[in-house]
Write an enzyme that holds these catalytic residues in place. Structure first.
Site, short mmCIF file in Angstrom:
data_model
loop_
_atom_site.label_atom_id
_atom_site.label_comp_id
_atom_site.label_asym_id
_atom_site.label_seq_id
_atom_site.Cartn_x
_atom_site.Cartn_y
_atom_site.Cartn_z
N LEU A 123 0.82 -1.28 0.00
CA LEU A 123 0.02 0.13 -0.14
C LEU A 123 1.03 1.23 -0.01
O LEU A 123 0.66 2.03 -0.85
CB LEU A 123 -0.95 -0.02 1.17
N GLY A 239 -5.13 -5.82 10.67
CA GLY A 239 -3.84 -5.76 10.83
C GLY A 239 -3.32 -4.95 12.08
O GLY A 239 -2.40 -5.23 12.67
N GLN A 276 11.74 -0.41 46.78
CA GLN A 276 10.38 -0.13 46.54
C GLN A 276 9.94 0.69 45.21
O GLN A 276 8.98 0.40 44.57
CB GLN A 276 9.73 0.68 47.62
N GLY A 338 22.94 -0.94 32.62
CA GLY A 338 23.96 -0.96 31.57
C GLY A 338 23.59 -2.31 30.83
O GLY A 338 23.81 -2.43 29.38
N GLU A 361 0.97 0.17 9.90
CA GLU A 361 -0.46 -0.30 9.81
C GLU A 361 -1.40 1.02 10.49
O GLU A 361 -2.32 0.96 10.96
CB GLU A 361 -0.74 -1.43 10.95
#
Length: 378
Positions: A123, A239, A276, A338, A361
């Site tokens: 498309l 899609g 936490q 890292g 999409e």
């Protein structure tokens, strides 16, 4: 698997097992060496994953859109890039199955459902992405053939696949002048650009698809002249759910990777899992993943039922799930510190593979336009 039927739980288990055994161990190699894993996908097709929502009389599995979402989410935990290509392939086969005549269905669908052959969706063009209705690829009818000229850009599988579902202009400007043709590799006048180098999605090749006086039989047109844009958009509704489902799988896998890393990695004399702040971030990730999953599954049900609000729900689900799931994967990488930036760790590949889901999409900006237009039209 909450709320799923016994059959759906079984589909999910089969797909998760396949992802763990046949995809995850090879995901990094496919990415690094840019391997299109044809044989692995053919193994997946033996499980019924080559034409999941295609009718059984031409080799499809005949499953629902919700079943399909569950399967793609599970497969994407093993390799998001490969699963995303499989979702595009499935969309193409569905378009031929749904809009093709009996001869076309029986000619194309069985070999696509078995993944003996692979399909690409054409498309987007170099000058028309989000504004798909402005596409310029032209098909002039001369007797029993169309002569096709133009090019398509960013085509997943381009050059390596066998069947190309192409949107082209057979009439005047705008969406009503667009028709849909099915091309086969090897047709004179069909060629391909160089293989693109991409940030992610490296297990599937991406190339331009080029048409130079390419003669296509009129018998290869899906539906009537002028129906192509409608076919393209109906394909994209599914899609969008499919690609959102692939995002869910990447996010699910990333949450599990983060969970494991927080438990194993120690800093300041104790596991990161005791922090936490990180506990709260992990809780937020799991919550956002569940919200996205419920939204995608709701849209899948709406599409399956042919509801009037299906298109806007698919757009909402694609927008929300791809944005949220990218955030989840990115946060999982951050939690790895890292190590998350090293290619030895899978989390970075999920981040790279999932990023493009916010673009293809239909970009997430276009999803916002669709939702806003729906709301303002009342």
């Amino acid at each position: 698997s909450t709320g799923l039927t016994e059959d759906q739980k079984e589909f999910q288990k089969v797909a998760l097992d396949f992802a763990a055994k046949e995809m995850a161990p090879y995901m990094a190699e496919w990415d690094e060496k840019e391997i299109f894993p044809v044989e692995t996908m053919r193994k997946a097709a033996q499980l019924g994953f080559g034409g999941i929502y295609v009718k059984p009389d031409v080799g499809g599995s005949g499953l629902s859109r919700l079943d399909t979402s569950i399967i793609f989410e599970a497969l994407a935990t093993g390799c998001t890039s490969t699963t995303a290509y499989m979702s595009i392939h499935n969309m193409c086969v569905w378009m031929i199955d749904t809009f093709g005549n009996e001869e076309q269905r029986r000619r194309f669908c069985p070999s696509l459902c078995s993944m003996e052959k692979f399909a690409s969706y054409c498309l987007t063009e170099p000058g028309s992405g989000s504004d798909a209705a402005s596409l310029l690829t032209s098909a002039q009818r001369k007797g029993d053939t169309y002569v096709l000229n133009g090019s398509k850009a960013f085509i997943s599988g381009g050059g390596d696949t066998d069947v190309y579902v192409v949107m082209c202009r057979t009439g005047g400007p705008g969406p009503k002048g667009i028709s849909c043709l099915v091309l086969e590799k090897g047709m004179p006048g069909l060629s391909f650009g160089k293989k693109e180098k991409k940030v992610g999605w490296n297990s599937q090749p991406t190339r331009a698809v080029i048409f130079e006086d390419c003669a296509v039989p009129v018998g290869n047109r899906l539906g009537a002249e002028g129906q192509g844009f409608s076919i393209a958009m109906q394909g994209l509704n599914g899609g969008r759910i499919n690609i959102a489902s692939c995002s869910l799988g990447a996010a699910h896998a990333s949450v599990l990777l983060a969970q494991e890393h927080l438990t194993v990695r120690k800093q300041f004399g104790e596991p990161l899992a005791n922090n936490q702040y990180l506990q709260f971030r992990l809780a937020e990730m799991a919550t956002r993943l569940l919200a996205a999953r419920l939204m995608v599954r709701n849209a899948a049900r709406a599409l399956q039922e042919g509801r009037e609000d299906a298109a806007v729900l698919c757009s909402m689900a694609k927008l929300f799930a791809t944005d949220e799931c990218f955030g989840i994967c990115n946060q999982a990488l951050q939690m790895h510190g890292g190590y998350g930036y090293l290619k030895d760790y899978a989390v970075q590949q999920f981040v790279r593979d999932i990023r493009v889901h916010q673009i293809l999409e239909g970009t997430n900006e276009v999803m916002r336009m669709i939702v806003a237009r729906n709301l303002l039209q009342g």
